[in-house]
Design a protein around this motif. Sequence first.
Motif, PDB file in Angstrom:
ATOM      1  N   ILE A  69      -7.725   9.055   9.517  1.00  0.00           N
ATOM      2  CA  ILE A  69      -6.617   8.462   8.549  1.00  0.00           C
ATOM      3  C   ILE A  69      -7.093   7.292   7.580  1.00  0.00           C
ATOM      4  O   ILE A  69      -6.682   7.268   6.461  1.00  0.00           O
ATOM      5  CB  ILE A  69      -5.366   7.985   9.534  1.00  0.00           C
ATOM      6  CG1 ILE A  69      -4.551   9.197   9.908  1.00  0.00           C
ATOM      7  CG2 ILE A  69      -4.208   7.168   8.489  1.00  0.00           C
ATOM      8  CD1 ILE A  69      -4.229  10.260   8.976  1.00  0.00           C
ATOM      9  N   PRO A  70      -7.853   6.133   8.167  1.00  0.00           N
ATOM     10  CA  PRO A  70      -8.481   5.340   7.283  1.00  0.00           C
ATOM     11  C   PRO A  70      -9.173   5.805   6.006  1.00  0.00           C
ATOM     12  O   PRO A  70      -9.197   5.258   4.890  1.00  0.00           O
ATOM     13  CB  PRO A  70      -9.220   4.364   8.064  1.00  0.00           C
ATOM     14  CG  PRO A  70      -8.479   4.379   9.400  1.00  0.00           C
ATOM     15  CD  PRO A  70      -8.053   5.932   9.673  1.00  0.00           C
ATOM     16  N   GLU A  71     -10.028   6.949   6.295  1.00  0.00           N
ATOM     17  CA  GLU A  71     -10.911   7.473   5.425  1.00  0.00           C
ATOM     18  C   GLU A  71     -10.195   8.249   4.384  1.00  0.00           C
ATOM     19  O   GLU A  71     -10.488   8.137   3.164  1.00  0.00           O
ATOM     20  CB  GLU A  71     -11.899   8.356   5.900  1.00  0.00           C
ATOM     21  CG  GLU A  71     -13.163   7.574   6.658  1.00  0.00           C
ATOM     22  CD  GLU A  71     -13.963   8.517   7.638  1.00  0.00           C
ATOM     23  OE1 GLU A  71     -14.870   7.998   8.174  1.00  0.00           O
ATOM     24  OE2 GLU A  71     -13.903   9.752   7.443  1.00  0.00           O
ATOM     25  N   ILE A  72      -8.904   8.880   4.921  1.00  0.00           N
ATOM     26  CA  ILE A  72      -8.169   9.563   3.958  1.00  0.00           C
ATOM     27  C   ILE A  72      -7.532   8.488   2.794  1.00  0.00           C
ATOM     28  O   ILE A  72      -7.580   8.742   1.669  1.00  0.00           O
ATOM     29  CB  ILE A  72      -7.130  10.428   4.627  1.00  0.00           C
ATOM     30  CG1 ILE A  72      -7.857  11.634   5.286  1.00  0.00           C
ATOM     31  CG2 ILE A  72      -5.958  10.843   3.625  1.00  0.00           C
ATOM     32  CD1 ILE A  72      -6.976  12.292   6.176  1.00  0.00           C
ATOM     33  N   LEU A  73      -7.095   7.506   3.482  1.00  0.00           N
ATOM     34  CA  LEU A  73      -6.250   6.271   2.576  1.00  0.00           C
ATOM     35  C   LEU A  73      -7.358   5.525   1.546  1.00  0.00           C
ATOM     36  O   LEU A  73      -6.893   4.884   0.608  1.00  0.00           O
ATOM     37  CB  LEU A  73      -5.787   5.344   3.221  1.00  0.00           C
ATOM     38  CG  LEU A  73      -4.434   5.922   4.151  1.00  0.00           C
ATOM     39  CD1 LEU A  73      -3.776   5.111   5.097  1.00  0.00           C
ATOM     40  CD2 LEU A  73      -3.331   6.432   2.901  1.00  0.00           C
ATOM     41  N   GLU A  74      -8.525   6.076   1.907  1.00  0.00           N
ATOM     42  CA  GLU A  74      -9.593   5.555   0.616  1.00  0.00           C
ATOM     43  C   GLU A  74      -9.662   6.498  -0.314  1.00  0.00           C
ATOM     44  O   GLU A  74     -10.067   6.087  -1.494  1.00  0.00           O
ATOM     45  CB  GLU A  74     -11.059   5.144   1.136  1.00  0.00           C
ATOM     46  CG  GLU A  74     -10.974   4.011   2.227  1.00  0.00           C
ATOM     47  CD  GLU A  74     -12.346   3.871   3.041  1.00  0.00           C
ATOM     48  OE1 GLU A  74     -13.290   4.774   2.739  1.00  0.00           O
ATOM     49  OE2 GLU A  74     -12.537   2.940   3.691  1.00  0.00           O
ATOM     50  N   LYS A  75      -9.180   7.767  -0.143  1.00  0.00           N
ATOM     51  CA  LYS A  75      -9.307   8.815  -1.186  1.00  0.00           C
ATOM     52  C   LYS A  75      -8.069   9.156  -1.904  1.00  0.00           C
ATOM     53  O   LYS A  75      -7.919   9.564  -3.078  1.00  0.00           O
ATOM     54  CB  LYS A  75      -9.643  10.256  -0.550  1.00  0.00           C
ATOM     55  CG  LYS A  75     -11.089  10.059   0.110  1.00  0.00           C
ATOM     56  CD  LYS A  75     -11.436  11.516   0.893  1.00  0.00           C
ATOM     57  CE  LYS A  75     -12.838  11.176   1.715  1.00  0.00           C
ATOM     58  NZ  LYS A  75     -13.034  12.385   2.371  1.00  0.00           N
ATOM     59  N   VAL A  76      -6.952   8.671  -1.296  1.00  0.00           N
ATOM     60  CA  VAL A  76      -5.610   9.036  -1.985  1.00  0.00           C
ATOM     61  C   VAL A  76      -4.590   7.669  -1.719  1.00  0.00           C
ATOM     62  O   VAL A  76      -4.945   6.998  -0.823  1.00  0.00           O
ATOM     63  CB  VAL A  76      -4.645  10.148  -1.195  1.00  0.00           C
ATOM     64  CG1 VAL A  76      -5.749  11.620  -1.401  1.00  0.00           C
ATOM     65  CG2 VAL A  76      -4.563   9.930   0.385  1.00  0.00           C
ATOM     66  N   PRO A  77      -3.680   7.547  -2.733  1.00  0.00           N
ATOM     67  CA  PRO A  77      -2.931   6.153  -2.658  1.00  0.00           C
ATOM     68  C   PRO A  77      -2.060   6.179  -1.410  1.00  0.00           C
ATOM     69  O   PRO A  77      -1.653   5.046  -0.957  1.00  0.00           O
ATOM     70  CB  PRO A  77      -2.284   6.178  -3.843  1.00  0.00           C
ATOM     71  CG  PRO A  77      -2.148   7.753  -4.394  1.00  0.00           C
ATOM     72  CD  PRO A  77      -3.478   8.242  -3.712  1.00  0.00           C
TER      73      PRO A  77
END
Length: 240
Positions: A69-77
Amino acid sequence: MSESLQGKVAVITGAASGIGLATAKALLEREATVVMVDRNEAALADLVGGRAIAQITDLLDVRSCNAMIPEILEKVPHIDILYCNAGTYIGGELTETTPEAIDKMLNLNVNAVMKNVHAVVPHMIERKTGDIVVTCSIAGHFPTYWEPVYSGSKWAITSFVQGMRRQMIPHGVRVSQVSPGPVASALLADWPEENLRKAKESGSLMDPEEVADAVVYMLTRKRSVTIRDMIVLPSNFDRV
């Protein structure tokens, strides 16, 4: 009335094949952005681009799972939808499997789901909106004696999802599950070939797209409505 998914950001685990891939395609067709999560980097490379974003995560690796989840939130707002779909299967008699296989299945079917939901809930609570959907199974509603380990994992998921659904009501976050019968996918890779052949010939297996359609229906209801569980069966499936 159907709500639009245009501009929504969805995260789908197990997205490189089967139900996950079918659902990713369905959401992309409805103009959502889809983060496709899978450990199969090569498969994702052939699928992503534009609004389809790759996230390489091995849900059976503790560090990789926790970082998802932290990595995804670096890719999408933000994340509007989390669809916990990844899973594995053990059929047959309990005595025919191994402790290692049981650990692997429970870690993927139960533990990873709980950890993914645990990781995304604070984000959705802060935004006061969101959808969490989990792939359960008809085996999570019926004591399927021919697959007790798998069935046990899905009963656990039914309890978890329905408990979380109630916890999230005050926060505007919908939590639900889809419970398919047999689907023609990699999940049934260890079925005997004869059983698969008979199931296909009798119409007792359905395509992943049928489950994807159910998920889309659930996600497109107006926010005042929650589809808490949708059981989707091949019409000729008569074992339950």
